[in-house]
Design a protein around this motif. Structure first.
Motif, mmCIF file in Angstrom:
data_model
loop_
_atom_site.group_PDB
_atom_site.id
_atom_site.type_symbol
_atom_site.label_atom_id
_atom_site.label_comp_id
_atom_site.label_asym_id
_atom_site.label_seq_id
_atom_site.Cartn_x
_atom_site.Cartn_y
_atom_site.Cartn_z
ATOM 1 N N ALA A 13 -5.114 -1.231 -6.351
ATOM 2 C CA ALA A 13 -4.634 -2.498 -5.807
ATOM 3 C C ALA A 13 -3.385 -2.299 -4.953
ATOM 4 O O ALA A 13 -3.202 -2.972 -3.931
ATOM 5 N N ALA A 14 -2.528 -1.367 -5.351
ATOM 6 C CA ALA A 14 -1.297 -1.118 -4.601
ATOM 7 C C ALA A 14 -1.562 -0.533 -3.219
ATOM 8 O O ALA A 14 -0.654 -0.470 -2.380
ATOM 9 N N MET A 15 -2.794 -0.125 -2.960
ATOM 10 C CA MET A 15 -3.147 0.459 -1.664
ATOM 11 C C MET A 15 -3.812 -0.544 -0.735
ATOM 12 O O MET A 15 -4.260 -0.198 0.358
ATOM 13 N N ALA A 16 -3.866 -1.814 -1.126
ATOM 14 C CA ALA A 16 -4.500 -2.826 -0.286
ATOM 15 C C ALA A 16 -3.785 -2.974 1.048
ATOM 16 O O ALA A 16 -4.422 -3.064 2.105
ATOM 17 N N ALA A 64 -8.635 9.413 -5.565
ATOM 18 C CA ALA A 64 -8.635 10.851 -5.264
ATOM 19 C C ALA A 64 -7.598 11.207 -4.203
ATOM 20 O O ALA A 64 -7.231 12.385 -4.067
ATOM 21 N N LEU A 65 -7.128 10.224 -3.448
ATOM 22 C CA LEU A 65 -6.155 10.483 -2.389
ATOM 23 C C LEU A 65 -4.712 10.296 -2.844
ATOM 24 O O LEU A 65 -3.779 10.593 -2.101
ATOM 25 N N ILE A 66 -4.506 9.811 -4.070
ATOM 26 C CA ILE A 66 -3.140 9.620 -4.576
ATOM 27 C C ILE A 66 -2.472 10.962 -4.785
ATOM 28 O O ILE A 66 -3.049 11.899 -5.347
ATOM 29 N N ASP A 67 -1.231 11.054 -4.326
ATOM 30 C CA ASP A 67 -0.457 12.288 -4.448
ATOM 31 C C ASP A 67 0.146 12.410 -5.842
ATOM 32 O O ASP A 67 -0.116 13.360 -6.570
ATOM 33 N N ARG A 68 0.975 11.438 -6.204
ATOM 34 C CA ARG A 68 1.622 11.452 -7.523
ATOM 35 C C ARG A 68 1.818 10.021 -8.010
ATOM 36 O O ARG A 68 1.887 9.086 -7.225
ATOM 37 N N ASP A 127 0.587 16.896 -0.928
ATOM 38 C CA ASP A 127 -0.762 17.236 -0.492
ATOM 39 C C ASP A 127 -1.710 16.061 -0.674
ATOM 40 O O ASP A 127 -2.911 16.193 -0.550
ATOM 41 N N GLY A 128 -1.145 14.889 -0.950
ATOM 42 C CA GLY A 128 -1.933 13.668 -1.055
ATOM 43 C C GLY A 128 -1.393 12.610 -0.113
ATOM 44 O O GLY A 128 -0.435 12.847 0.631
ATOM 45 N N LEU A 129 -2.016 11.450 -0.129
ATOM 46 C CA LEU A 129 -1.633 10.399 0.805
ATOM 47 C C LEU A 129 -0.529 9.508 0.285
ATOM 48 O O LEU A 129 0.354 9.104 1.036
ATOM 49 N N LYS A 130 -0.589 9.153 -0.971
ATOM 50 C CA LYS A 130 0.225 8.048 -1.440
ATOM 51 C C LYS A 130 0.883 8.364 -2.779
ATOM 52 O O LYS A 130 0.228 8.807 -3.717
ATOM 53 N N THR A 131 2.189 8.134 -2.838
ATOM 54 C CA THR A 131 2.911 8.187 -4.098
ATOM 55 C C THR A 131 2.975 6.766 -4.647
ATOM 56 O O THR A 131 3.435 5.846 -3.971
ATOM 57 N N ILE A 132 2.491 6.592 -5.874
ATOM 58 C CA ILE A 132 2.403 5.277 -6.501
ATOM 59 C C ILE A 132 3.454 5.166 -7.602
ATOM 60 O O ILE A 132 3.558 6.037 -8.470
#
Length: 341
Positions: free
Chosen positions: A141-144, A302-306, A326-331
């Protein structure tokens, strides 16, 4: 409550502040569940370009649960899970009246005009909130919001045959590659100097990794022209390389936040009929992005970094600015996973 607040360029502090009170008319109080760190957060931290008040609680990519509503609010209810529109528009200017809120003459953003989601609780206008499926993973949801930004850039590109190149596999570029992999009929190419991040995006999306040399692009596009590209790095050098490999008649959707100024020969654009399209935030794509979250949950996770806590935000800024991802998004997750479900 705890919050990560920006005081000035290079000055981000995690501290205890008073929790928000009863929301005003038209506003809503949220328990923030998760938030994402955006490239524009890093740019503002680095440059101070959009600091309009100090301190301010950063974070415009957020999801939360409604805990209180102000007078007149009938679009959400206590207990609803929501995601936030990041754009804080006036509603009165000609652009807003035309439905182009992302081009509002006085546009600001959550985390700037009002406090954002890097906190345990937040107050936001009800008009910015979209209700989501109660079962949706809060990290997804945080990636919307960034998904809506990527969707806007992808939709700005003309529908063309051949190849499409995404330069920059950060959050927006990587999400653009994901969207293109599901909608574009031709070959999706990705390029990024961060090899680990590029490899992850390619693995999740099925895109082909290339570098921006003429030989590499020529080999990858031997059977189809390169007529569309998404520039998501904000790098002047990468942009100039992209112009050198794009085929005549091509279009570039420019969504990266640049550091520096372009120095290009406009005759290059004229003689080769190259179109440059600025892509600012998003127009009306957020509801569509919200609807996509369920079917895209697996690749988005699968694209979340940390995943980090609020106390880890300053260190995450430093790590991301150093390119150590090495990922897209730090949550940022406000509660430990064990506390859920």
């Amino acid at each position: 409550m705890k919050a990560a607040r920006l005081y000035g360029p290079g000055d981000l502090r995690v501290e205890d502040i008073a929790a928000p009170g009863i929301p005003d008319a038209g506003w809503v109080k949220l328990r923030v569940d998760a938030a994402g760190i955006c490239g524009s957060d890093l740019h503002n931290f680095r440059t101070g370009q959009w600091i309009s008040r100090s301190p301010s609680t950063a974070g415009h990519e957020l999801t939360g649960t409604v805990t209180a509503i102000g007078e007149g609010v009938d679009t959400v209810a206590v207990g609803d899970r929501v995601v936030a529109d990041s754009r804080f528009w006036c509603g009165d200017c000609a652009q807003c009246r035309a439905g182009k809120r992302h081009l509002c003459t006085s546009l600001g953003f959550v985390g700037e005009i009002c406090d954002g989601g890097f906190a345990e609780q937040a107050l936001l206008p009800a008009r910015l909130l979209h209700v989501i499926d109660a079962a949706l993973d809060e990290r997804v949801a945080a990636m919307a919001e960034p998904l809506a930004v990527a969707l806007h850039a992808v939709r700005r590109l003309p529908k063309t045959a051949g190849c499409v190149l995404v330069v920059g596999c950060g959050p927006i570029g990587g999400l653009a590659a994901l969207l293109l992999s599901r909608t574009f009929a031709g070959t999706v190419l990705v390029a990024d100097r961060n090899q680990g991040r590029c490899a992850r995006v390619a693995r999740v999306t099925g895109a082909t990794i290339v570098d921006l040399s003429r030989d590499a692009i020529a080999a990858a596009t031997a059977n189809a022209p390169l007529l569309a590209a998404v520039e998501a790095t904000g790098s002047i050098a990468a942009f100039n390389q992209l112009l050198g490999v794009l085929d005549s008649g091509g279009t570039v959707a420019m969504v990266g936040i640049f550091h520096g100024r372009l120095d290009i020969d406009p005759n290059t654009l004229v003689e080769r009929e190259i179109a440059l399209l600025g892509c600012h935030a998003f127009a009306d794509e957020l509801p569509d992005a919200v609807r996509m979250l369920g079917e895209l949950s697996e690749p988005l996770l699968a694209l979340i970094d940390r995943e980090i806590g609020l106390d880890d935000v300053p260190a995450a800024y430093e790590r991301l600015l150093a390119g150590q991802s090495d990922g897209l998004k730090t949550i940022i997750r406000m509660r430990q996973p064990a506390e859920h479900g």
